[in-house]
Scaffold this motif. Structure first.
Motif, PDB file in Angstrom:
ATOM      1  N   ASP A  28      21.133  17.528  26.799  1.00 21.54           N
ATOM      2  CA  ASP A  28      20.272  18.230  27.749  1.00 21.54           C
ATOM      3  C   ASP A  28      18.865  18.270  27.139  1.00 21.54           C
TER       4      ASP A  28
ATOM      5  N   ASP B 297      15.837  20.584  28.387  1.00 21.04           N
ATOM      6  CA  ASP B 297      15.185  21.894  28.328  1.00 21.04           C
ATOM      7  C   ASP B 297      16.135  22.963  27.782  1.00 21.04           C
ATOM      8  N   GLY B 298      15.715  23.588  26.725  1.00 23.56           N
ATOM      9  CA  GLY B 298      16.563  24.592  26.071  1.00 23.56           C
ATOM     10  C   GLY B 298      17.530  23.985  25.072  1.00 23.56           C
ATOM     11  N   THR B 299      17.532  22.671  24.968  1.00 26.19           N
ATOM     12  CA  THR B 299      18.402  21.998  24.003  1.00 26.19           C
ATOM     13  C   THR B 299      17.532  21.090  23.112  1.00 26.19           C
TER      14      THR B 299
ATOM     15  N   GLU C 240      24.316  21.310  25.256  1.00 23.09           N
ATOM     16  CA  GLU C 240      23.828  21.977  26.480  1.00 23.09           C
ATOM     17  C   GLU C 240      23.643  23.464  26.186  1.00 23.09           C
ATOM     18  N   ASP C 241      22.672  24.075  26.862  1.00 22.68           N
ATOM     19  CA  ASP C 241      22.427  25.504  26.613  1.00 22.68           C
ATOM     20  C   ASP C 241      22.861  26.410  27.760  1.00 22.68           C
ATOM     21  N   GLN C 242      23.058  25.889  28.955  1.00 25.58           N
ATOM     22  CA  GLN C 242      23.315  26.771  30.095  1.00 25.58           C
ATOM     23  C   GLN C 242      24.778  26.754  30.528  1.00 25.58           C
TER      24      GLN C 242
END
Ligand SMILES: [Mg+2]
Length: 125
Positions: free
Chosen positions: A6, A8-10, A83-85
Motif C-alpha cells: 500500500d 498512503d500510510g504504509t 497495509e495500514d487500514q
C-alpha cells in the motif's frame, strides 16, 4: 513470492525501508505490486512519487474502493500484503500474510489503543 505494498500510510510512513525492501525483493526474483486506493487519474503523479522514493515495482494497481483490495489480492496472486487500514484488510484471502502498519491514523498514541470501528473490531472481554 508476490508482495503487495500500500502507498498512503504504509510506504509513505517509511519510504527508505520500502525502497530497500522492494529492491531486495526484485533482485531476488520476487514480484512487487503496488496496491493503492488512490484516484487512477493521479497515476502519473503516483508513479513519479514512487520513483522519487526509490520504490521499484512490477505493477501498479488501483483499487476502486478500500474493500476491493482483498479481491484484487486474490486476482493478482498476492502472497504478502503490507497495509495500514483495516477496511482494506478484511476481504483479503486468508492465505495472504498481512503486515499491518501502525500509524497516526489507525493508532491513538495517547491512549495506546488501535482506532477502528465496531464493524471491523471484535472486542475481547
Ligand atoms: Mg493506506
Amino acid at each position: 513470492m508476490k508482495v503487495a505494498l500500500d502507498i498512503d500510510g504504509t510506504i509513505s510512513e517509511h519510504p527508505q525501508f520500502f525502497a530497500w525492501l522492494s529492491q531486495q525483493l526484485q533482485q531476488a526474483g520476487h514480484s512487487v505490486l503496488i496496491l493503492t486506493f488512490r484516484d487512477p487519474a493521479r497515476e502519473a503523479h503516483t508513479r513519479a512519487e514512487l520513483t522519487n522514493w526509490g520504490i521499484v515495482f512490477d505493477a501498479l494497481v488501483f483499487a476502486e474502493s478500500m474493500t476491493a483490495k482483498g479481491p484484487l489480492c486474490g486476482i493478482h496472486g498476492v502472497e504478502l500484503l503490507f497495509e495500514d487500514q483495516d477496511e482494506c484488510i478484511v476481504n483479503v484471502p486468508e492465505r495472504v500474510l498481512v503486515f499491518k502498519i501502525r500509524n497516526g491514523g489507525n493508532f491513538d498514541f495517547d491512549s495506546q489503543q488501535w482506532v477502528s470501528t465496531a464493524r471491523l473490531t471484535q472486542l475481547l472481554r
